[in-house]
Write an enzyme that holds these catalytic residues in place. Sequence first.
Site, PDB file in Angstrom:
ATOM      1  N   ASP A 149      34.582   9.433  70.817  1.00  0.00           N
ATOM      2  CA  ASP A 149      34.079  10.515  69.982  1.00  0.00           C
ATOM      3  C   ASP A 149      34.807  10.487  68.644  1.00  0.00           C
ATOM      4  O   ASP A 149      35.540   9.536  68.353  1.00  0.00           O
ATOM      5  CB  ASP A 149      34.277  11.864  70.691  1.00  0.00           C
ATOM      6  CG  ASP A 149      33.158  12.855  70.396  1.00  0.00           C
ATOM      7  OD1 ASP A 149      32.985  13.212  69.221  1.00  0.00           O
ATOM      8  OD2 ASP A 149      32.453  13.249  71.343  1.00  0.00           O
ATOM      9  N   HIS A 204      29.959   8.668  72.407  1.00  0.00           N
ATOM     10  CA  HIS A 204      29.534  10.063  72.252  1.00  0.00           C
ATOM     11  C   HIS A 204      29.633  10.527  70.803  1.00  0.00           C
ATOM     12  O   HIS A 204      29.739  11.716  70.527  1.00  0.00           O
ATOM     13  CB  HIS A 204      30.398  10.953  73.161  1.00  0.00           C
ATOM     14  CG  HIS A 204      29.825  12.286  73.463  1.00  0.00           C
ATOM     15  ND1 HIS A 204      30.385  13.456  73.018  1.00  0.00           N
ATOM     16  CD2 HIS A 204      28.723  12.645  74.169  1.00  0.00           C
ATOM     17  CE1 HIS A 204      29.674  14.479  73.447  1.00  0.00           C
ATOM     18  NE2 HIS A 204      28.658  14.025  74.152  1.00  0.00           N
ATOM     19  N   GLU A 210      24.713  25.217  68.175  1.00  0.00           N
ATOM     20  CA  GLU A 210      25.458  24.109  67.574  1.00  0.00           C
ATOM     21  C   GLU A 210      26.296  24.586  66.383  1.00  0.00           C
ATOM     22  O   GLU A 210      26.022  25.634  65.790  1.00  0.00           O
ATOM     23  CB  GLU A 210      24.483  23.030  67.075  1.00  0.00           C
ATOM     24  CG  GLU A 210      23.524  22.495  68.114  1.00  0.00           C
ATOM     25  CD  GLU A 210      24.135  21.421  68.998  1.00  0.00           C
ATOM     26  OE1 GLU A 210      25.316  21.072  68.774  1.00  0.00           O
ATOM     27  OE2 GLU A 210      23.429  20.938  69.896  1.00  0.00           O
TER      28      GLU A 210
END
Length: 447
Positions: free
Chosen positions: A164, A353, A381
Site C-alpha cells: 500500500d 492494494h 471514502e
Amino acid sequence: MPSLFKRSLLPKLRSFPLTADAVGILSGAAQFRRCLLEKIASATRRIYIVALYLQQDEAGQEILDALHAAKLARPELDVVVVVDWLRAQRGLIGAGKQPGNSAWYQEMTRTHESVVPIYGVPVQTRELFGVLHLKGFVIDDCVIYSGASLNNVYLHKFDKYRYDRYHVLHNRELADSMQHLVQHGLVASKAVHRLDLPNLPTTRSLRNDIGDLRSRLKHAAYDTTRGTTDRTGLSVSPLLGVGKNNPLNRVICELIASAQQQLTICTPYFNLPLAIIREINRALARGVKIDIVVGDKTANDFYIPPSEPFRVISALPYLYEISLRRFAKRHQRNIDSGQLNLHLWLDGDNTYHLKGMWIDRRYTLLTGNNLNPRAFRLDLENALLIDDPYGEWLEPRRQELAEIFQHTRRIEHFQNLETLAEYPMGVAKFLKRVSRVRIERLLYRIL
C-alpha cells in the site's frame, strides 16, 4: 478534445500549509507497522484510529495491546478506534461461521483494566451496499495515512505483505480536522455503537438511524476553516465523499481534467467508473502521457490458486482482468505509441492494494478510494490532496513512484492478457453463466 468537466472545486478547496519536511513517506508495510507502534507508545494527548477493520490476529493483537498499554500508562489519553460496524461482526470470507472481531473486542475490554472504546460505523444496513472506507490515524498532531487496514498481511507481520502507500504528515490543523469529523460526524451519531461492549443492538433496529447518518454524511465535510485558499506553497486538503457526485469524486475527475503532461493512477481493482474513463480519454486526446498501475490478477487480495476449491469470490480478479483487457484493446494505438502505459505489479505471492494519483508535477492524491463504481457510489471514502505548486516535494514523490514501479511490467499488447478460455474451469464456467444472465454489469457496480 477539451474536457467538458467544469473545474469548480479545485480553486475553492481550503488547505493547510505544509513544509516539505513535515511530510514523510514510509517505504513498506513493515516500516508502517513499526511507525504506528512507535507513535502509539509515545502519544501524549490523543489516538484516533480509523480503518475498515482491526483483525483478530497477531498484528491486530499487537496494535490493540499497544493501545491498551498507552491508555494504562496515561489514563488522560483520548483513545478512540473506529471500524466498520458490519465488517466487525462477521468472519473472514470463506472461513465458515465465525463470531467476528467484535467478540474479541469485547473480551479485550472485559479482561483489561484500561478501556479502549471501539466504535462500529454502519454506513448501510448491508455490507454489500456500503462500508466505512475512511483512512487515517491521528496521533497527537501527526496523521498517518494509508489505504491499509490492520492485520498480519497489511502490516507485514510474517512472510507475506499487502503493498500500500504510507504517508506521515505532521500538521496540527489537519489532525484536528480529522479528529473533529470522527468525534462529531461519526461517534456522536445514534447509529454508531461501541463494539467492545456486549449486547449489541441489531442492525435492523438501527435502520432509521443508519439512514439519518448516511443522509448527514452526504452533506458532511472536514472542517477547514483554519485553512486557506491561497496557493503560496505546499499544502494539504482533506476530502470526504459518499454517494453519487460527491465532492471527492468531483475532485478526482477535476484532477484528471487538469492534467497537461503526466498522469499516474494506481488502483488494485481495475474497474474504473465511466466518469474517470471519459476524463482519461479526454486526457489522451490532448496529449497527456498516462501510466496506470494495477495488480496482476495473482496479486489481487481475492485471488485463490486454481489448485484450491472454487469460490465465487475467486472470480473477481479475473473480472478485473477482463475489464483491463477490454480497456487495453480499445487503446492499443495509445499503448503502441507509448502515450498510455499499463503496468502490472507482481512481487512473489504478495498482494497489491495501492490507490491514488499523481498529476503533472503539482498534485498528489492520497486515498483509500479504489477508483471503482463502488467507491464512487456506495462506500464512505476520504482522501488527502497534496498541492505542490512550486515543486518543493518532488524528490520524495519521485522516490515513491520509483519504488512502486520496481515490481511492475508493462503490458505491450492487450493479447498479453489471458482470455476466458485460458481461465481455470470453475472460474470460466461461473463467468460464462453470469454473462449469459446479464448480471456482469451489476457485479462491476458493487464489487
